[in-house]
Design a protein around this motif. Structure first.
Motif, short mmCIF file in Angstrom:
data_model
loop_
_atom_site.label_atom_id
_atom_site.label_comp_id
_atom_site.label_asym_id
_atom_site.label_seq_id
_atom_site.Cartn_x
_atom_site.Cartn_y
_atom_site.Cartn_z
N GLU A 188 35.20 4.69 64.04
CA GLU A 188 35.55 6.06 63.43
C GLU A 188 36.76 6.61 63.56
OE1 GLU A 188 33.11 10.36 62.99
OE2 GLU A 188 32.17 8.74 64.22
N VAL A 189 37.26 6.61 64.92
CA VAL A 189 38.44 7.13 65.38
C VAL A 189 39.63 6.39 64.66
CG1 VAL A 189 40.09 7.54 67.24
CG2 VAL A 189 37.57 8.17 67.33
N PHE A 190 39.41 4.91 64.64
CA PHE A 190 40.47 4.30 63.90
C PHE A 190 40.69 4.51 62.55
CE2 PHE A 190 41.24 0.14 61.63
CZ PHE A 190 42.70 0.03 61.90
N GLU A 191 39.23 4.68 61.82
CA GLU A 191 39.46 4.71 60.45
C GLU A 191 40.09 6.18 60.08
OE1 GLU A 191 36.04 4.20 58.45
OE2 GLU A 191 36.04 2.03 58.85
N ALA A 192 39.69 7.19 60.73
CA ALA A 192 39.99 8.79 60.52
C ALA A 192 41.50 8.92 60.85
CB ALA A 192 39.41 9.52 61.55
N PRO A 230 47.11 5.56 74.83
CA PRO A 230 46.65 4.53 75.90
C PRO A 230 45.10 4.62 76.03
CG PRO A 230 47.45 6.66 76.82
CD PRO A 230 47.75 6.73 75.40
N ARG A 231 44.25 5.54 75.34
CA ARG A 231 42.78 5.31 75.35
C ARG A 231 42.46 4.61 74.11
NH1 ARG A 231 42.40 11.79 74.18
NH2 ARG A 231 44.02 10.96 72.67
N LEU A 232 43.03 4.06 73.16
CA LEU A 232 42.99 3.08 72.10
C LEU A 232 43.41 1.75 72.37
CD1 LEU A 232 42.95 5.90 69.13
CD2 LEU A 232 40.99 5.13 70.61
N PRO A 233 42.72 0.75 71.48
CA PRO A 233 43.55 -0.54 71.65
C PRO A 233 44.67 -0.51 70.66
CG PRO A 233 41.65 -0.61 69.91
CD PRO A 233 41.68 0.99 70.71
N ASP A 234 45.52 -1.70 70.87
CA ASP A 234 46.76 -1.92 70.06
C ASP A 234 46.33 -2.22 68.75
OD1 ASP A 234 48.42 -1.50 72.50
OD2 ASP A 234 48.09 -3.78 72.87
#
Length: 325
Positions: free
Chosen positions: A196-200, A246-250
């Motif tokens: 959800e965060v990635f898409e948003a 830093p909280r999310l993947p590459d």
């Protein structure tokens, strides 16, 4: 003696959503609309629903909807096959939107159910009664806005292209690095929140810079832009808000340019396939492009040719890394 509180049933919730009680078969809808049962079944399948026979699942609203479709066809504005194609697009879009709405409201439903010591159906009925009226109006508003934008793009395209279904764009794929391995370390909520965060964030970056998200596929987002420079800027933005967090993947981004065919809200053609292939070979938090994209970039960008490698469907390809001067 305490009388048990009455609970909302699934059937009652369905009636609330549909605005009527299902009491008709497909044959009765066909009779009411003055069309064949085969036509009803074809429209129903186009909407994305399973074949029906004598199932009592329709309402007078279905008769009215079928009547609207055939009134438009009878007017000569469009043919029946075109109407079916539009309904298929509508069905696919509404199916995803409905799933999205339910998933988004689920936490609120659970919260209300626990607070009131009630059932999920009761809470769902309460939430939908308050959300859906305004959401229906918003749905029409958003459709009108996007339709106006799409017509504008088509008009601009018509000035330069002979085939209005084909257009020259830069296509970008952005995906999460090692998503499969990462998802194996997360619980269901963690996976859902990550996607959800990635898409948003991707949607926000693409829209803000004037591109268009064509679709999202879990760990990947496909976008297009009329300008190669904008596509690069979108890729940079996605890396900045996701890969640099830093909280999310590459993430990694592949971009290719060329002519694509637009159908049913999707795009098809060699640039789409090339962008996907380039994403697979890109390094973490880097943008990889093809030569066609490099040829369209202004001098503020520099490119570096990478070692040639076999790319499925394209043979030996020399991708290019891109950065700013």
């Amino acid at each position: 003696m305490t009388v048990p509180e009455r609970r909302t049933s699934r059937e009652e919730l369905e009636r609330q959503i549909l605005g009527a009680t299902p009491d008709m078969t497909a044959a009765e809808v066909a009779e009411g609309a003055g069309v064949s049962t085969d036509a009803i079944r074809r429209l129903w399948r186009a909407l994305g629903f399973a074949e029906v026979d004598q199932d009592v699942i329709f309402t007078p609203h279905d008769v009215a909807a079928v009547g609207d479709v055939f009134s438009t066809v009878d007017s000569g504005a469009i043919g029946f096959d075109t109407a079916v194609a539009l309904i298929r697009a509508l069905g696919q879009t509404m199916s995803k939107l409905a799933d999205w709405e339910v998933a988004t409201l689920l936490d609120r439903v659970e919260e209300l159910a626990k607070a009131a010591d009630g059932s999920r159906m009761d809470s769902a009925a309460e939430v939908l009664s308050k959300v859906n009226p305004a959401f229906e109006q918003l749905l029409v508003y958003a459709w009108r806005r996007h339709l106006a934008a799409a017509v504008g793009r088509m008009e601009a395209l018509g000035e330069a292209e002979e085939d209005l279904h084909a257009t020259h764009v830069s296509v970008g794929f952005a995906d999460i690095v090692s998503f499969t391995a990462l998802s194996n370390t997360l619980d269901q909520d963690g996976i859902g929140n990550l996607v959800e965060v990635f898409e948003a964030r991707c949607y926000d970056v693409v829209s803000n810079l004037g591109g268009r998200v064509i679709k999202s596929i879990g760990d990947a987002v496909l976008f297009v832009s009329d300008r190669a420079q904008t596509a690069i800027e979108i890729g940079e933005g996605i890396i900045r808000v996701i890969g640099r967090d830093p909280r999310l993947p590459d993430v990694r981004v592949g971009i290719a340019s060329g002519s694509v065919v637009t159908r049913m809200g999707d795009v098809f053609g060699p640039p789409v396939n090339m962008a996907a292939r380039l994403t697979a070979v890109a390094r973490r938090n880097r943008i990889i492009i093809d030569q066609a994209t490099a040829d369209l970039l202004p001098s503020i960008f520099i490119t570096r040719r990478l070692p040639a490698r076999p790319v499925r469907g394209f043979g030996i390809v020399e991708p290019l890394a891109v950065s700013r001067r």
